[in-house]
Write a protein that holds these residues in place. Sequence first.
Motif, PDB file in Angstrom:
ATOM      1  N   SER A   5       0.828  -1.199   0.000  1.00 52.80           N
ATOM      2  CA  SER A   5       0.000   0.000   0.000  1.00 52.80           C
ATOM      3  C   SER A   5       0.867   1.254   0.000  1.00 52.80           C
ATOM      4  O   SER A   5       0.615   2.191  -0.771  1.00 52.80           O
ATOM      5  CB  SER A   5      -0.930  -0.011   1.214  1.00 52.80           C
ATOM      6  N   ASP A   6       1.889   1.262   0.841  1.00 51.16           N
ATOM      7  CA  ASP A   6       2.793   2.418   0.892  1.00 51.16           C
ATOM      8  C   ASP A   6       3.525   2.601  -0.426  1.00 51.16           C
ATOM      9  O   ASP A   6       3.657   3.723  -0.923  1.00 51.16           O
ATOM     10  CB  ASP A   6       3.811   2.256   2.023  1.00 51.16           C
ATOM     11  N   ALA A   7       4.021   1.504  -1.004  1.00 53.44           N
ATOM     12  CA  ALA A   7       4.764   1.585  -2.258  1.00 53.44           C
ATOM     13  C   ALA A   7       3.878   2.083  -3.391  1.00 53.44           C
ATOM     14  O   ALA A   7       4.299   2.934  -4.186  1.00 53.44           O
ATOM     15  CB  ALA A   7       5.353   0.215  -2.606  1.00 53.44           C
ATOM     16  N   LEU A   8       2.654   1.579  -3.472  1.00 57.33           N
ATOM     17  CA  LEU A   8       1.751   2.026  -4.530  1.00 57.33           C
ATOM     18  C   LEU A   8       1.357   3.497  -4.346  1.00 57.33           C
ATOM     19  O   LEU A   8       1.243   4.238  -5.322  1.00 57.33           O
ATOM     20  CB  LEU A   8       0.499   1.149  -4.569  1.00 57.33           C
ATOM     21  N   GLY A   9       1.163   3.911  -3.111  1.00 60.85           N
ATOM     22  CA  GLY A   9       0.854   5.313  -2.832  1.00 60.85           C
ATOM     23  C   GLY A   9       1.991   6.231  -3.233  1.00 60.85           C
ATOM     24  O   GLY A   9       1.778   7.286  -3.851  1.00 60.85           O
ATOM     25  N   GLU A  10       3.220   5.843  -2.890  1.00 57.46           N
ATOM     26  CA  GLU A  10       4.393   6.638  -3.264  1.00 57.46           C
ATOM     27  C   GLU A  10       4.568   6.668  -4.784  1.00 57.46           C
ATOM     28  O   GLU A  10       4.914   7.706  -5.358  1.00 57.46           O
ATOM     29  CB  GLU A  10       5.652   6.078  -2.607  1.00 57.46           C
ATOM     30  N   ALA A  11       4.334   5.536  -5.449  1.00 60.04           N
ATOM     31  CA  ALA A  11       4.461   5.487  -6.907  1.00 60.04           C
ATOM     32  C   ALA A  11       3.424   6.391  -7.574  1.00 60.04           C
ATOM     33  O   ALA A  11       3.738   7.101  -8.530  1.00 60.04           O
ATOM     34  CB  ALA A  11       4.315   4.051  -7.399  1.00 60.04           C
ATOM     35  N   GLU A  49       4.242   9.585  -9.847  1.00 63.64           N
ATOM     36  CA  GLU A  49       3.707   9.679 -11.205  1.00 63.64           C
ATOM     37  C   GLU A  49       2.968  10.998 -11.416  1.00 63.64           C
ATOM     38  O   GLU A  49       3.137  11.655 -12.432  1.00 63.64           O
ATOM     39  CB  GLU A  49       2.763   8.515 -11.499  1.00 63.64           C
ATOM     40  N   THR A  50       2.172  11.387 -10.439  1.00 58.14           N
ATOM     41  CA  THR A  50       1.451  12.658 -10.524  1.00 58.14           C
ATOM     42  C   THR A  50       2.424  13.818 -10.618  1.00 58.14           C
ATOM     43  O   THR A  50       2.242  14.735 -11.426  1.00 58.14           O
ATOM     44  CB  THR A  50       0.530  12.830  -9.293  1.00 58.14           C
ATOM     45  N   MET A  51       3.482  13.771  -9.818  1.00 56.06           N
ATOM     46  CA  MET A  51       4.479  14.833  -9.833  1.00 56.06           C
ATOM     47  C   MET A  51       5.192  14.899 -11.186  1.00 56.06           C
ATOM     48  O   MET A  51       5.381  15.984 -11.757  1.00 56.06           O
ATOM     49  CB  MET A  51       5.496  14.594  -8.714  1.00 56.06           C
ATOM     50  N   LEU A  52       5.560  13.740 -11.744  1.00 54.84           N
ATOM     51  CA  LEU A  52       6.239  13.723 -13.040  1.00 54.84           C
ATOM     52  C   LEU A  52       5.322  14.169 -14.173  1.00 54.84           C
ATOM     53  O   LEU A  52       5.742  14.876 -15.084  1.00 54.84           O
ATOM     54  CB  LEU A  52       6.794  12.327 -13.319  1.00 54.84           C
ATOM     55  N   ARG A  53       4.060  13.755 -14.119  1.00 57.24           N
ATOM     56  CA  ARG A  53       3.108  14.187 -15.146  1.00 57.24           C
ATOM     57  C   ARG A  53       2.932  15.697 -15.119  1.00 57.24           C
ATOM     58  O   ARG A  53       2.865  16.343 -16.164  1.00 57.24           O
ATOM     59  CB  ARG A  53       1.764  13.493 -14.965  1.00 57.24           C
ATOM     60  N   ALA A  54       2.845  16.272 -13.943  1.00 61.17           N
ATOM     61  CA  ALA A  54       2.701  17.718 -13.819  1.00 61.17           C
ATOM     62  C   ALA A  54       3.969  18.429 -14.300  1.00 61.17           C
ATOM     63  O   ALA A  54       3.896  19.457 -14.975  1.00 61.17           O
ATOM     64  CB  ALA A  54       2.395  18.099 -12.375  1.00 61.17           C
ATOM     65  N   ARG A  55       5.119  17.860 -13.975  1.00 56.22           N
ATOM     66  CA  ARG A  55       6.395  18.488 -14.350  1.00 56.22           C
ATOM     67  C   ARG A  55       6.605  18.488 -15.851  1.00 56.22           C
ATOM     68  O   ARG A  55       7.111  19.466 -16.422  1.00 56.22           O
ATOM     69  CB  ARG A  55       7.534  17.753 -13.670  1.00 56.22           C
ATOM     70  N   TYR A  56       6.245  17.407 -16.526  1.00 57.25           N
ATOM     71  CA  TYR A  56       6.489  17.300 -17.961  1.00 57.25           C
ATOM     72  C   TYR A  56       5.245  17.581 -18.799  1.00 57.25           C
ATOM     73  O   TYR A  56       5.251  17.358 -20.006  1.00 57.25           O
ATOM     74  CB  TYR A  56       7.051  15.918 -18.296  1.00 57.25           C
TER      75      TYR A  56
END
Length: 76
Positions: A50-56, A60-67
Amino acid sequence: MIRRLFYLSLGAFTAVWVMRRLQALRPDHVARRTADNAVGLLEQVRDFTSDALGEAAERETMLRARYGLDNSDNHH
């Protein structure tokens, strides 16, 4: 007399301790402890997943926003 009482007490304590250790090795106790340990391990794996999927998802949201990948009209 005190020495005999001491050794009698030591023998009684040792007998009780050995009996408890032997009872703990009975198959039903071993099976129960194994099942409890398996449940605990499963809960730890679920928490980690659960923690790993939440962090992923957060990454992903951060990278999508950045690019700029958030827009649905950017299909190639």
